[in-house]
Write a protein that holds these residues in place. Structure first.
Motif, PDB file in Angstrom:
ATOM      1  N   PHE A 173       0.803  -1.228   0.000  1.00 27.32           N
ATOM      2  CA  PHE A 173       0.000   0.000   0.000  1.00 27.32           C
ATOM      3  C   PHE A 173       0.834   1.275   0.000  1.00 27.32           C
ATOM      4  CE2 PHE A 173       0.045  -0.794   4.720  1.00 27.32           C
ATOM      5  CZ  PHE A 173       0.585   0.415   5.123  1.00 27.32           C
ATOM      6  N   ASP A 174       2.140   1.170   0.262  1.00 26.05           N
ATOM      7  CA  ASP A 174       3.009   2.354   0.222  1.00 26.05           C
ATOM      8  C   ASP A 174       4.334   1.979  -0.433  1.00 26.05           C
ATOM      9  OD1 ASP A 174       4.268   4.751   0.589  1.00 26.05           O
ATOM     10  OD2 ASP A 174       4.249   4.720   2.785  1.00 26.05           O
ATOM     11  N   PRO A 175       4.319   1.660  -1.737  1.00 30.03           N
ATOM     12  CA  PRO A 175       5.543   1.201  -2.417  1.00 30.03           C
ATOM     13  C   PRO A 175       6.676   2.224  -2.403  1.00 30.03           C
ATOM     14  CG  PRO A 175       3.805   1.712  -4.001  1.00 30.03           C
ATOM     15  CD  PRO A 175       3.163   1.715  -2.648  1.00 30.03           C
ATOM     16  N   GLY A 176       6.340   3.493  -2.260  1.00 26.22           N
ATOM     17  CA  GLY A 176       7.376   4.521  -2.206  1.00 26.22           C
ATOM     18  C   GLY A 176       8.233   4.423  -0.963  1.00 26.22           C
ATOM     19  N   TYR A 177       7.727   3.781   0.068  1.00 26.41           N
ATOM     20  CA  TYR A 177       8.490   3.618   1.312  1.00 26.41           C
ATOM     21  C   TYR A 177       9.740   2.783   1.071  1.00 26.41           C
ATOM     22  CZ  TYR A 177       8.805   3.646   6.444  1.00 26.41           C
ATOM     23  OH  TYR A 177       9.186   3.860   7.743  1.00 26.41           O
ATOM     24  N   TYR A 178       9.624   1.788   0.199  1.00 24.40           N
ATOM     25  CA  TYR A 178      10.784   0.949  -0.163  1.00 24.40           C
ATOM     26  C   TYR A 178      11.874   1.806  -0.807  1.00 24.40           C
ATOM     27  CZ  TYR A 178      13.535  -2.399  -2.883  1.00 24.40           C
ATOM     28  OH  TYR A 178      14.566  -3.116  -3.454  1.00 24.40           O
ATOM     29  N   SER A 179      11.476   2.651  -1.747  1.00 29.83           N
ATOM     30  CA  SER A 179      12.455   3.517  -2.422  1.00 29.83           C
ATOM     31  C   SER A 179      13.081   4.500  -1.451  1.00 29.83           C
ATOM     32  CB  SER A 179      11.779   4.264  -3.577  1.00 29.83           C
ATOM     33  OG  SER A 179      11.271   3.355  -4.525  1.00 29.83           O
TER      34      SER A 179
END
Length: 267
Positions: A235-241
């Motif tokens: 739900f928050d793929p940007g957190y990985y980046s």
């Protein structure tokens, strides 16, 4: 012992897993048949050794300026350490995580998850709760300063080896009357006893937790603390980046990437 045990110690430029570097690595490799091999390397950290570290360890910038970098030593160490278990004093909290970082910086993915990690300090603290010098006196019957030079990796490695052997003797089945102070001379049990937390990565940014009856990885910091890592990645793929580009250890980024790849394969 089913495989060799590497008892080791590091001296470093400081205590920051991200920024600091190894300046000395010393180890004793003990084989199941009792053979012992010793190694001791001064390492060029490719940065300035702080004055307080020079004073503490006796290792100066001049001592290491012509020594190999960790990257130059990494493959030899990897070859020597592959297939081994590891032991040290406070090693599960500092030495193993920093060694993992140095290997990753050198481009080597040394998988410590396949190793049993035995921490003589954890055993000591759970049993007696003191430091290496007190452990040496308690288990070996001598003052550490009479036998060793303080704050040198080779000296501390030898002392740690003797302490670990003393622990196994003192807490052997039948050696004392207290049933709570018994340790089997078994690598799996020693590694399990040495654990102090449920970290997935060495820095503790991701930990194991029971969620709905399952043991899964959850974040242990920030806005998603306590949330399952797999859910956050969805739900928050940007957190990985953000983590990959942030000031986190290579090991944390590596663990997170492995979880991400695993979850992608399961979809």
């Amino acid at each position: 012992m089913q495989k060799p045990l590497v008892i080791f110690d590091l001296e470093t430029t400081g205590l920051d897993l991200v920024k600091d570097r190894i300046i000395q690595i010393s180890y004793i490799k003990v084989y199941p048949d009792g053979r012992e091999e010793r190694g001791d390397e001064l390492v060029n950290p490719e940065c300035i050794i702080p004055a307080e570290v020079e004073q503490l360890t006796g290792i100066t910038n001049d001592d290491v300026k012509d020594k190999p970098t960790f990257k130059q030593l990494a493959q030899k160490l990897c070859d020597n350490f592959t297939g081994c278990d590891f032991a040290g004093f406070n090693s599960n909290h500092f030495d193993i995580p920093l060694l993992a970082e140095e290997f990753l910086r050198a481009g080597i993915d040394f998988d410590f998850q396949k190793c049993r990690l035995i921490d003589a300090q954890t055993i000591f603290h759970k049993m007696e709760r003191r430091n290496l010098a007190a452990a040496y006196k308690f288990y070996c019957g001598r003052k550490m300063e009479d036998d060793f030079e303080a704050h040198r990796a080779d000296q501390d490695t030898e002392a740690t080896y003797r302490v670990l052997m003393g622990e196994l003797d003192k807490y052997a089945p039948g050696a004392n009357e207290d049933p709570e102070k018994v340790l089997e001379n078994n690598m799996d049990q020693l590694a399990e006893f040495s654990k102090m937390n449920d970290n997935v990565d060495f820095a503790g940014r991701i930990v194991w937790a029971e969620v709905n009856g399952q043991r899964i990885e959850v974040f242990n910091f920030g806005k998603h603390k306590g949330k399952p890592v797999a859910d956050v990645l969805r739900f928050d793929p940007g957190y990985y980046s953000w983590i990959l580009g942030g000031d986190f250890t290579y090991n944390t980024k590596q663990v997170l990437t492995r979880i991400r790849l695993r979850e992608a394969q399961m979809r």
